[in-house]
Structures are given as structure tokens and as C-alpha cells.
Design a protein around this motif. Structure first.
Motif, PDB file in Angstrom:
ATOM      1  N   PHE A  83       0.826  -1.213   0.000  1.00 33.40           N
ATOM      2  CA  PHE A  83       0.000   0.000   0.000  1.00 33.40           C
ATOM      3  C   PHE A  83       0.857   1.259   0.000  1.00 33.40           C
ATOM      4  O   PHE A  83       0.494   2.262  -0.622  1.00 33.40           O
ATOM      5  CB  PHE A  83      -0.957  -0.003   1.189  1.00 33.40           C
ATOM      6  N   GLU A  84       1.989   1.237   0.686  1.00 37.85           N
ATOM      7  CA  GLU A  84       2.861   2.411   0.647  1.00 37.85           C
ATOM      8  C   GLU A  84       3.366   2.651  -0.769  1.00 37.85           C
ATOM      9  O   GLU A  84       3.447   3.797  -1.233  1.00 37.85           O
ATOM     10  CB  GLU A  84       4.024   2.249   1.637  1.00 37.85           C
ATOM     11  N   GLN A  85       3.710   1.576  -1.481  1.00 33.98           N
ATOM     12  CA  GLN A  85       4.107   1.720  -2.878  1.00 33.98           C
ATOM     13  C   GLN A  85       2.942   2.245  -3.720  1.00 33.98           C
ATOM     14  O   GLN A  85       3.116   3.092  -4.604  1.00 33.98           O
ATOM     15  CB  GLN A  85       4.596   0.386  -3.435  1.00 33.98           C
ATOM     16  N   LEU A  86       1.761   1.730  -3.452  1.00 36.56           N
ATOM     17  CA  LEU A  86       0.580   2.160  -4.193  1.00 36.56           C
ATOM     18  C   LEU A  86       0.338   3.654  -4.002  1.00 36.56           C
ATOM     19  O   LEU A  86       0.096   4.389  -4.974  1.00 36.56           O
ATOM     20  CB  LEU A  86      -0.640   1.354  -3.748  1.00 36.56           C
ATOM     21  N   HIS A  87       0.397   4.116  -2.763  1.00 35.06           N
ATOM     22  CA  HIS A  87       0.182   5.537  -2.494  1.00 35.06           C
ATOM     23  C   HIS A  87       1.223   6.389  -3.224  1.00 35.06           C
ATOM     24  O   HIS A  87       0.891   7.433  -3.789  1.00 35.06           O
ATOM     25  CB  HIS A  87       0.237   5.810  -0.993  1.00 35.06           C
ATOM     26  N   GLN A  88       2.473   5.952  -3.202  1.00 36.95           N
ATOM     27  CA  GLN A  88       3.525   6.708  -3.872  1.00 36.95           C
ATOM     28  C   GLN A  88       3.265   6.808  -5.376  1.00 36.95           C
ATOM     29  O   GLN A  88       3.468   7.860  -5.987  1.00 36.95           O
ATOM     30  CB  GLN A  88       4.883   6.046  -3.638  1.00 36.95           C
ATOM     31  N   GLN A  89       2.820   5.708  -5.966  1.00 34.37           N
ATOM     32  CA  GLN A  89       2.574   5.694  -7.408  1.00 34.37           C
ATOM     33  C   GLN A  89       1.330   6.496  -7.781  1.00 34.37           C
ATOM     34  O   GLN A  89       1.288   7.151  -8.821  1.00 34.37           O
ATOM     35  CB  GLN A  89       2.433   4.249  -7.906  1.00 34.37           C
ATOM     36  N   VAL A  90       0.309   6.461  -6.936  1.00 35.38           N
ATOM     37  CA  VAL A  90      -0.948   7.145  -7.250  1.00 35.38           C
ATOM     38  C   VAL A  90      -0.762   8.663  -7.272  1.00 35.38           C
ATOM     39  O   VAL A  90      -1.332   9.352  -8.124  1.00 35.38           O
ATOM     40  CB  VAL A  90      -2.053   6.731  -6.254  1.00 35.38           C
ATOM     41  N   VAL A  91       0.028   9.195  -6.357  1.00 30.91           N
ATOM     42  CA  VAL A  91       0.188  10.652  -6.309  1.00 30.91           C
ATOM     43  C   VAL A  91       1.097  11.154  -7.430  1.00 30.91           C
ATOM     44  O   VAL A  91       1.109  12.350  -7.721  1.00 30.91           O
ATOM     45  CB  VAL A  91       0.727  11.121  -4.938  1.00 30.91           C
ATOM     46  N   ALA A  92       1.861  10.252  -8.072  1.00 28.80           N
ATOM     47  CA  ALA A  92       2.687  10.653  -9.215  1.00 28.80           C
ATOM     48  C   ALA A  92       1.792  10.809 -10.443  1.00 28.80           C
ATOM     49  O   ALA A  92       0.925   9.971 -10.699  1.00 28.80           O
ATOM     50  CB  ALA A  92       3.760   9.600  -9.485  1.00 28.80           C
ATOM     51  N   PRO A  93       1.964  11.861 -11.224  1.00 27.91           N
ATOM     52  CA  PRO A  93       1.062  12.126 -12.353  1.00 27.91           C
ATOM     53  C   PRO A  93       1.412  11.305 -13.598  1.00 27.91           C
ATOM     54  O   PRO A  93       1.716  11.855 -14.662  1.00 27.91           O
ATOM     55  CB  PRO A  93       1.267  13.625 -12.596  1.00 27.91           C
ATOM     56  N   ASN A  94       1.360   9.978 -13.468  1.00 26.46           N
ATOM     57  CA  ASN A  94       1.639   9.092 -14.604  1.00 26.46           C
ATOM     58  C   ASN A  94       0.344   8.548 -15.181  1.00 26.46           C
ATOM     59  O   ASN A  94      -0.608   8.263 -14.442  1.00 26.46           O
ATOM     60  CB  ASN A  94       2.532   7.926 -14.173  1.00 26.46           C
ATOM     61  N   ASN A  95       0.307   8.345 -16.470  1.00 30.20           N
ATOM     62  CA  ASN A  95      -0.837   7.722 -17.124  1.00 30.20           C
ATOM     63  C   ASN A  95      -0.578   6.233 -17.325  1.00 30.20           C
ATOM     64  O   ASN A  95       0.567   5.800 -17.390  1.00 30.20           O
ATOM     65  CB  ASN A  95      -1.104   8.374 -18.486  1.00 30.20           C
ATOM     66  N   ASP A 127      -9.462  -1.420   4.002  1.00 25.48           N
ATOM     67  CA  ASP A 127     -10.465  -0.365   4.107  1.00 25.48           C
ATOM     68  C   ASP A 127      -9.841   0.953   4.549  1.00 25.48           C
ATOM     69  O   ASP A 127     -10.181   2.023   4.036  1.00 25.48           O
ATOM     70  CB  ASP A 127     -11.550  -0.800   5.097  1.00 25.48           C
ATOM     71  N   GLN A 128      -8.920   0.882   5.500  1.00 23.57           N
ATOM     72  CA  GLN A 128      -8.253   2.090   5.982  1.00 23.57           C
ATOM     73  C   GLN A 128      -7.431   2.741   4.878  1.00 23.57           C
ATOM     74  O   GLN A 128      -7.456   3.962   4.700  1.00 23.57           O
ATOM     75  CB  GLN A 128      -7.362   1.746   7.179  1.00 23.57           C
ATOM     76  N   HIS A 129      -6.690   1.931   4.132  1.00 22.25           N
ATOM     77  CA  HIS A 129      -5.865   2.490   3.060  1.00 22.25           C
ATOM     78  C   HIS A 129      -6.724   3.017   1.910  1.00 22.25           C
ATOM     79  O   HIS A 129      -6.335   3.983   1.237  1.00 22.25           O
ATOM     80  CB  HIS A 129      -4.881   1.440   2.550  1.00 22.25           C
ATOM     81  N   LEU A 130      -7.861   2.399   1.683  1.00 19.93           N
ATOM     82  CA  LEU A 130      -8.755   2.879   0.624  1.00 19.93           C
ATOM     83  C   LEU A 130      -9.237   4.301   0.910  1.00 19.93           C
ATOM     84  O   LEU A 130      -9.361   5.114  -0.017  1.00 19.93           O
ATOM     85  CB  LEU A 130      -9.960   1.939   0.492  1.00 19.93           C
ATOM     86  N   ALA A 131      -9.511   4.598   2.161  1.00 19.13           N
ATOM     87  CA  ALA A 131      -9.963   5.946   2.521  1.00 19.13           C
ATOM     88  C   ALA A 131      -8.903   6.969   2.122  1.00 19.13           C
ATOM     89  O   ALA A 131      -9.219   8.041   1.588  1.00 19.13           O
ATOM     90  CB  ALA A 131     -10.254   6.018   4.020  1.00 19.13           C
ATOM     91  N   ARG A 132      -7.650   6.648   2.359  1.00 20.69           N
ATOM     92  CA  ARG A 132      -6.547   7.541   1.970  1.00 20.69           C
ATOM     93  C   ARG A 132      -6.394   7.571   0.450  1.00 20.69           C
ATOM     94  O   ARG A 132      -6.214   8.647  -0.140  1.00 20.69           O
ATOM     95  CB  ARG A 132      -5.258   7.068   2.631  1.00 20.69           C
ATOM     96  N   LEU A 133      -6.478   6.408  -0.171  1.00 24.73           N
ATOM     97  CA  LEU A 133      -6.288   6.315  -1.617  1.00 24.73           C
ATOM     98  C   LEU A 133      -7.302   7.164  -2.377  1.00 24.73           C
ATOM     99  O   LEU A 133      -6.962   7.842  -3.353  1.00 24.73           O
ATOM    100  CB  LEU A 133      -6.399   4.853  -2.049  1.00 24.73           C
ATOM    101  N   MET A 134      -8.541   7.150  -1.946  1.00 31.73           N
ATOM    102  CA  MET A 134      -9.581   7.893  -2.636  1.00 31.73           C
ATOM    103  C   MET A 134      -9.334   9.400  -2.579  1.00 31.73           C
ATOM    104  O   MET A 134      -9.721  10.128  -3.489  1.00 31.73           O
ATOM    105  CB  MET A 134     -10.942   7.535  -2.065  1.00 31.73           C
ATOM    106  N   ARG A 135      -8.673   9.863  -1.528  1.00 30.71           N
ATOM    107  CA  ARG A 135      -8.335  11.289  -1.443  1.00 30.71           C
ATOM    108  C   ARG A 135      -7.175  11.639  -2.384  1.00 30.71           C
ATOM    109  O   ARG A 135      -6.999  12.802  -2.744  1.00 30.71           O
ATOM    110  CB  ARG A 135      -7.962  11.658   0.000  1.00 30.71           C
ATOM    111  N   GLU A 136      -6.397  10.641  -2.771  1.00 29.49           N
ATOM    112  CA  GLU A 136      -5.216  10.877  -3.598  1.00 29.49           C
ATOM    113  C   GLU A 136      -5.497  10.795  -5.096  1.00 29.49           C
ATOM    114  O   GLU A 136      -4.676  11.222  -5.908  1.00 29.49           O
ATOM    115  CB  GLU A 136      -4.126   9.845  -3.246  1.00 29.49           C
ATOM    116  N   LEU A 137      -6.643  10.270  -5.476  1.00 30.65           N
ATOM    117  CA  LEU A 137      -6.932  10.041  -6.889  1.00 30.65           C
ATOM    118  C   LEU A 137      -7.101  11.343  -7.659  1.00 30.65           C
ATOM    119  O   LEU A 137      -7.655  12.317  -7.152  1.00 30.65           O
ATOM    120  CB  LEU A 137      -8.209   9.206  -7.033  1.00 30.65           C
TER     121      LEU A 137
END
Length: 276
Positions: free
Chosen positions: A147-159, A189-199
Motif C-alpha cells: 500500500f505504501e508503494q501504491l500511495h507513492q505511485q498514485v500521487v505521481a502524475p503518470n498515465n 479499508d483504511q488504506h482505501l480511505a486515503r487512496l480515494m483522497r489521492e486520486l
């Protein structure tokens, strides 16, 4: 919708009830999510997943602690594997492989080779994923690291495509550890709450599972319907996607988003047009 990136969260081994052909796979009575919920009782709460519509998938047979949301913010349904090879990896092949105009290939490699966008796979070792030659594979051994890797990748503006296959739930289900399965889902579920704010507004999040494994049955994996949730911050109201007949619908949707030439012989049918 003009999506530029698709994030696929694979909650590997999470089934939502026996499939229509469960009897052929000794899986009558299988219900991974339901049995996990019953084990935790009144303490079973997944608020983020429930807002997205997880409970609405089972509106006619509610799961303990997951009453259908009145106004789900995700598009929700259930999906099944069509493959006769009910294994822990057959779902991945069905999800991502498609028939192009010339050969069978995967959307993972195709969007990189043909379109020049990224495909990033976060997972422990899986032969199918490791054989995607055009993708970047980020190896992880725990869900926290993943999940930490996922968060890092999601906030990067890559297509492109970003895929993460969770491990905690499948490991707990495989070892008959229902308490561990509960904890793994609550972590998601906890990480999803953070992920949705990062999308980004041009991101499409797809939550599903590539296979099911109900630890209360003797067979592994179990033949069940799998969850399907799609979410985009640009569409605040969700609706039902119904019952999808094959995991290949996910690959077909990804293919349509990125404009791949998919043959009519491919079994998957895109649900992109239903996300509005």
C-alpha cells in the motif's frame, strides 16, 4: 469519461458467495466475505468499502455489518471467472489477456508497447505478472509495504495501468485464520480511505478479486462470484453494474479506455459506457 489511468486493486481470495456453477467445483455454500463477517460479528465494519457499494452487491442477502448503502458512491456488481481452470492464477490471465487482431496478448503489455504509457505491477512473485515484459514490477512481501508503494505511485502524475495484488487476505484464508482475514480487510479499508483522497479526476479505480478462497470449505480455491467496484471522483453517484459473466470484462474496459484494438473474438465486454 476521459480516463488517463486505471488503478486495479486485487483483493485476491475475496469471494462474495457461491457462483452459479459452484457444484462443479465442490463449492456449494462457499461465501468468503459472509463467513469472515460472521466470525467478527457486530465488530465487522468496512466503512469505506461499504460507501463504495460492497454491501449493495449483496442487497438481497446482506452480510453481517455491511448493510447496503443508501447512496453508494461507487459502481458495484459482481463478476465471475469463466475459465474451467479454477486456480489462483487463472483469474489473472482471464482478467488481462485479450485477443488482438493478430494474437492473444495482455492489456498490461499492450498499453506500454503500443501507447507508451506506464504499466506498474505491485505484487509478491506471481509468474503471470512477472512475465509481462513491458511492465515495471515492484516486488513487495506485505500489504503494508504494498500500500505504501501504491500511495507513492498514485500521487505521481503518470498515465497508464497501476495494479496491486494484496497478500494478507489470501495468506490468512489459506491458513484458516479468520481473525487474520478480518484484520486484512480492515487494513484494506483504511488504506482505501486515503487512496480515494489521492486520486486524480482522470483516474478510474477498480476493486475486484482474481479468485476466491473460503477457508471454511475443504476445497481451494472456491468457485464464487467476485466483487466488482468501480470508482471515479468525477462521478459522485454510483449504480449497479449487475452480474458480469467473465473477469475479461475488466481487461476489455481497460482496453477501451486506452484505445486498444480488441477482436470481436475476445470474450470480455467493456463496462466503460455504464460508468455515467
Amino acid at each position: 469519461m476521459n480516463f488517463r489511468r486505471v488503478i486495479v486493486l486485487d483483493l485476491a481470495s475475496l469471494g462474495v458467495g457461491e457462483c452459479s456453477d459452484a457444484n462443479r467445483f465442490n463449492s456449494v455454500g462457499a461465501d468468503t466475505l459472509g463467513h469472515i463477517a460472521v466470525h467478527d460479528g457486530d465488530d465487522f465494519q468496512l466503512p469505506t468499502l461499504n460507501r463504495l457499494g460492497l454491501g449493495n452487491i449483496r442487497y438481497s442477502d446482506p452480510v453481517v455489518g455491511l448493510a447496503p448503502a443508501d447512496d453508494p458512491i461507487g459502481f458495484f456488481g459482481k463478476i465471475r471467472s469463466k475459465s474451467r481452470d479454477n486456480s489462483t492464477l487463472s483469474g489473472l490471465r482471464e482478467m488481462f489477456d485479450f485477443q488482438s487482431l493478430t494474437r492473444t496478448t495482455s492489456v498490461i503489455d499492450s498499453i506500454v508497447g503500443l501507447l507508451g504509457v506506464h504499466s506498474i505491477l505491485i505484487s509478491n512473485y506471481q509468474s503471470y505478472l512477472s512475465n509481462q515484459n513491458e511492465a515495471e514490477v515492484i516486488p513487495v512481501n506485505t500489504d503494508d509495504a504494498g500500500f505504501e508503494q501504491l500511495h507513492q505511485q498514485v500521487v505521481a502524475p503518470n498515465n497508464g495501468l497501476l495494479y496491486f495484488r494484496t497478500m494478507g487476505l489470501q495468506e490468512s484464508n489459506a491458513s484458516d485464520d479468520l481473525k487474520g482475514s478480518v484484520d486484512a480487510l480492515k487494513l484494506v479499508d483504511q488504506h482505501l480511505a486515503r487512496l480515494m483522497r489521492e486520486l486524480y479526476s482522470t483516474d478510474l479505480l477498480i476493486i475486484t478479486a482474481s479468485f476466491a478462497n473460503d477457508s471454511t470449505l475443504d476445497v481451494t480455491p472456491t468457485r464464487e462470484y467476485l466483487p466488482l467496484i468501480a470508482y471515479t471522483s468525477s462521478s459522485p453517484e454510483g449504480k449497479a453494474l449487475g452480474i458480469r459473466r467473465t473477469l475479461a470484462d475488466i481487461g476489455a474496459t481497460i482496453g477501451e479506455i486506452f484505445g486498444l484494438d480488441i477482436s470481436n473474438e475476445s470474450i470480455g465486454k467493456s463496462f466503460l459506457g455504464e460508468l455515467k
